[in-house]
Design an enzyme around this catalytic site. Sequence first.
Site, PDB file in Angstrom:
ATOM      1  N   HIS A 195       0.828  -1.205   0.000  1.00 19.35           N
ATOM      2  CA  HIS A 195       0.000   0.000   0.000  1.00 19.35           C
ATOM      3  C   HIS A 195       0.866   1.260   0.000  1.00 19.35           C
ATOM      4  O   HIS A 195       0.455   2.310   0.498  1.00 19.35           O
ATOM      5  CB  HIS A 195      -0.946   0.032   1.213  1.00 19.35           C
ATOM      6  CG  HIS A 195      -1.914  -1.100   1.270  1.00 19.35           C
ATOM      7  ND1 HIS A 195      -3.203  -1.008   0.780  1.00 19.35           N
ATOM      8  CD2 HIS A 195      -1.779  -2.369   1.738  1.00 19.35           C
ATOM      9  CE1 HIS A 195      -3.821  -2.168   0.969  1.00 19.35           C
ATOM     10  NE2 HIS A 195      -2.966  -3.013   1.545  1.00 19.35           N
TER      11      HIS A 195
ATOM     12  N   SER B 172      17.022  16.178 -18.739  1.00 17.02           N
ATOM     13  CA  SER B 172      16.266  17.431 -18.762  1.00 17.02           C
ATOM     14  C   SER B 172      16.927  18.439 -19.677  1.00 17.02           C
ATOM     15  O   SER B 172      18.160  18.502 -19.773  1.00 17.02           O
ATOM     16  CB  SER B 172      16.162  18.011 -17.348  1.00 17.02           C
ATOM     17  OG  SER B 172      15.551  19.279 -17.363  1.00 17.02           O
TER      18      SER B 172
ATOM     19  N   LYS C  52      20.553  16.041 -14.403  1.00 17.63           N
ATOM     20  CA  LYS C  52      19.395  15.192 -14.139  1.00 17.63           C
ATOM     21  C   LYS C  52      19.407  13.991 -15.088  1.00 17.63           C
ATOM     22  O   LYS C  52      19.631  14.129 -16.288  1.00 17.63           O
ATOM     23  CB  LYS C  52      18.103  15.992 -14.330  1.00 17.63           C
ATOM     24  CG  LYS C  52      16.848  15.299 -13.821  1.00 17.63           C
ATOM     25  CD  LYS C  52      15.659  16.268 -13.889  1.00 17.63           C
ATOM     26  CE  LYS C  52      14.447  15.722 -13.173  1.00 17.63           C
ATOM     27  NZ  LYS C  52      13.888  14.554 -13.804  1.00 17.63           N
TER      28      LYS C  52
ATOM     29  N   GLU D  66      10.534   3.883 -18.458  1.00 18.47           N
ATOM     30  CA  GLU D  66       9.415   4.681 -18.965  1.00 18.47           C
ATOM     31  C   GLU D  66       8.990   4.192 -20.353  1.00 18.47           C
ATOM     32  O   GLU D  66       7.797   4.044 -20.638  1.00 18.47           O
ATOM     33  CB  GLU D  66       9.824   6.159 -19.020  1.00 18.47           C
ATOM     34  CG  GLU D  66      10.051   6.780 -17.655  1.00 18.47           C
ATOM     35  CD  GLU D  66      10.773   8.113 -17.727  1.00 18.47           C
ATOM     36  OE1 GLU D  66      10.838   8.788 -16.686  1.00 18.47           O
ATOM     37  OE2 GLU D  66      11.286   8.478 -18.804  1.00 18.47           O
TER      38      GLU D  66
END
Length: 467
Positions: free
Chosen positions: A191, A321, A327, A334
């Site tokens: 959870h 980025s 980054k 993805e």
Amino acid sequence: MTHATHCRIEKDSMGEKAIPSAAYYGIQTLRAVENFPISGLKPLPTYVDACLLIKKAAAIANGELNCIPIDLSQAIVTATDEILKGQLRDQFIVDIYQAGAGTSHHMNINEVLANRALELLGEEKGNYDRVSPNDHVNYGQSTNDVIPTAIRLGGLLALEHTLYPGLVGAIATLQTKATEFQTIVRSGRTHMQDAVPIRLGESFRAWEVILTDHLRRLRTAAQDLCVLGLGGSATGTGLNTHPSYRYRVAELLAGFTGQPITSASHLMAAMQSMAPFVAVSGALRNLAQDLVKISHDLRLLDSGPKTGLKEIQLPPVQPGSSIMPGKYNPVMAEMTSMVCFQVMGYDQAITYAAQAGQLELNVMMPLIAYDLIHSIEILGNTISALDKRCLAGITARPERCREFAEGSLALVTALNTHIGYLNAANLAKASLETGKSLRQLVLEQNLMPEDKLNEVLDLEKMSQSPE
């Protein structure tokens, strides 16, 4: 230079058309190109290969059975072999959204083979009295039995060339990582909240088992692709075919592909039902949904680097980025999710198309052909890329994993059998409110001797999976 220099005139049952002289396709292909300027998507190379293998087997069988002249049989076989090796691939030009059942694509194949066979025999392209796309290349065949057979063969080829190797490679990598990370303890989470500790290696081993099970399910579903309705001709009766043809082409295709291909016991059933494609597509969808979960888990475990979990490090493969320097993003994970969502969408389309047949024919087969084979290939390529550019380079951060594991409130679960569930719950609440550790609170409240507490809160023992 005159118009005739650039074109030849071909005739079909609807009239005449000018075909570019250099083209190997013919009049029926041109009509389809004019009728279906839909997507710009052309037939997948694997699907073309499947159709060519059928034509090669048919030409050999029909030559052996004296259904077509042996010189024409040999010319057609040579033409198919040339194209299978890479020639004339730009001649298959019909949009994937086309005439129902796939007649347009089928005739594109027939015309290209006929015209190349004509050249091999020293004839001019378009001289269909000598080699006919219909009477010779297509002897004993119909779109209605060729296309479902091509979907079967295309699916088998795509599985063997892309998806199976991708899965096998990823399974091996996960097995290696499971062993490498087996001693690292991390906090479990359910959870999205603290749960009892587990081994990082077991997380990877679970993924290994999940993918192994999917490989087994796919192989099981693919078995039905080996049963062919080829030889059923237009409606499954075998009209205009030699009695031995269906068995000989199945034997030849088995040899070409290395698959245990057989002729269906009931050709009409094999031609009408799209169930084998739905089953394979369903197995792909099932694999895709677990891959999405795994890719999301990788992103969560790698989240940060300062404000997330960062229990593992995915290999940076490109800057993340256009504005934030330094980054790096989990781009391979993805990408995996995006492909999986596409596969799930294709599965829905295949399901709709499969039930949309009427009587002796399903006219949605071109959609099924593209979506099924494309699903297999993009999923296989995705898993291979994820394996090589992500899974293989994952490193663990043991200290970070240990820190979370030791700080998890869920450790109180190990105290249940010693102090009771309610007392354990009160300890967890007090720890959260005061900031004191569970260990400190147990000792302060004299709930358990220190040596016993150390034994109960042994993270290595607690996180050990059963044998």
